[in-house]
Design an enzyme around this catalytic site. Structure first.
Site, PDB file in Angstrom:
ATOM      1  CG  HIS A 240      -1.774  -1.163   1.449  1.00  0.00           C
ATOM      2  ND1 HIS A 240      -2.912  -1.436   0.698  1.00  0.00           N
ATOM      3  CD2 HIS A 240      -1.659  -2.185   2.345  1.00  0.00           C
ATOM      4  CE1 HIS A 240      -3.457  -2.558   1.137  1.00  0.00           C
ATOM      5  NE2 HIS A 240      -2.729  -3.040   2.126  1.00  0.00           N
TER       6      HIS A 240
HETATM    7  O1  RIB Z   1      -5.146  -0.363   4.907  1.00  0.00           O
HETATM    8  C1  RIB Z   1      -3.767  -0.263   4.628  1.00  0.00           C
HETATM    9  C2  RIB Z   1      -3.150   0.824   5.436  1.00  0.00           C
HETATM   10  O2  RIB Z   1      -3.318   0.540   6.820  1.00  0.00           O
HETATM   11  C3  RIB Z   1      -1.630   0.932   5.232  1.00  0.00           C
HETATM   12  O3  RIB Z   1      -1.237   2.257   5.435  1.00  0.00           O
HETATM   13  C4  RIB Z   1      -1.086   0.068   6.327  1.00  0.00           C
HETATM   14  O4  RIB Z   1       0.221   0.464   6.740  1.00  0.00           O
HETATM   15  C5  RIB Z   1      -2.061   0.343   7.436  1.00  0.00           C
HETATM   16  O5  RIB Z   1      -1.656   1.544   8.080  1.00  0.00           O
END
Ligand code: RIB
Ligand code: CA
Length: 310
Positions: A240
């Site tokens: 992500h």
């Molecule tokens: O849903 C994914 C996000 O939530 C990313 O930023 C991961 O690091 C968590 O913080």
């Protein structure tokens, strides 16, 4: 060089995003502010410092921000990230100091001390710090150049509840404040990040770099991906947060559209849902550029070549 501040809750993917930023000469990292999220603040701030030391950047200012959401109890995600938040590699306890200034004060000071439109904020976790700065200092929002954040989901639904993505779910009031602030906003939701999977070949490419940082990245991902691989039955997990930094470095890797985004804060069932008017069926103002697609091969190529520089 583009001046940025990273606000983050490491988190293995946050750590890879920080490494990408520190490896990229196009970016000047003015500082990194930690927020409670994946794990509590005392761990996220240590994880930021561990990551900076891994990159050999003990010069970076690391600041602790909010230890809980604006109004809600903190929800964490040790089930995904492990008890330290960056399980995987065995990184030594940091020796670089945590700065004494509060992260929110640092954000406000930097934005007020630089000319308007100078600083880009990269948000990788719950938006508590950014929302607190926006609410506290009326001059903050008009002076921020841009916010690029990882958060939300629309076609992809949620990952912490059926309706909500984790970063928005943890502090929906903060996300609503950010979306209403009138700041140039780019949102990278699950719809995009779920197309950027850490396949075996891509993880091996990090390992093949043959450096301590390359190995650490492979180990971070190796731990992080097991949860989502089991959940989604995929080869690899969505990486992500580095998407936020990659978007600054190579925006043409991403596509999306500028539409209205509102945040659900009233319903317990759908708390933290990002209501994206993708088809423009309302006359609500287009307040965000929502990125729905990424060139995954190009993304991992960029990541691998930059990580090799550290
Ligand atoms: O849903 C994914 C996000 O939530 C990313 O930023 C991961 O690091 C968590 O913080
Ligand atoms: Ca994160």
């Amino acid at each position: 060089m583009r001046k940025i501040i990273i606000d983050t809750d490491p988190g293995q993917d946050d750590a890879v995003a920080i490494l990408l930023a520190l490896a990229s000469r196009e970016l000047e990292v003015l500082g990194i502010t930690a927020v409670a999220g994946n794990v509590p603040l005392p761990l996220t701030e240590v994880n930021v410092r561990k990551t900076c030391e891994l990159a050999g950047r003990t010069d970076i200012g690391v600041y602790a921000g909010a230890d809980r959401p604006l109004e809600r109890a903190l929800v964490t995600a040790e089930h995904v990230h492990g008890k330290t938040g960056i399980d995987g590699p065995d990184l030594p306890e940091p020796t670089m100091p945590l700065r004494t200034q509060h992260g929110v004060d640092f954000l406000i000071e930097q934005v007020m001390d630089h000319a308007p439109g100078t600083i880009t904020l990269c948000a990788l976790g719950p938006l508590t710090n950014l929302a607190t700065a926006i609410r506290r200092e009326p001059e903050f929002a008009p002076r921020v150049a841009e916010i690029v954040l990882m958060g939300g989901g629309y076609f992809e639904g949620g990952n912490i509840t059926p309706a909500a993505e984790f970063n928005i779910y943890v502090d929906p009031e903060a996300a609503a404040t950010v979306c209403a602030a009138g700041i140039d906003l780019t949102i990278i939701p699950l719809d995009c990040t779920h197309k950027a999977l850490t396949t075996r070949a891509r993880v091996e490419a990090f390992r093949a770099i043959g450096t301590p940082v390359g190995d650490a990245v492979a180990d971070l991902i190796g731990f992080f991906e097991r949860f989502d691989e089991a959940k989604y039955g995929t080869d690899g997990a969505p990486l992500h947060d580095p998407c936020v930094i990659a978007q600054l470095l190579q925006p043409d890797l991403f596509t999306g559209r500028t539409v209205n985004v509102e945040i659900e804060t009233g319903s317990e069932l759908t708390r933290g849902a990002t209501v994206v008017d993708w088809w423009r069926v309302t006359d609500r103002p287009a307040n965000a550029t929502v990125l729905g697609d990424v060139d995954a091969e190009g993304y991992f190529k960029l990541l691998t070549e930059r990580i090799a520089r550290l």
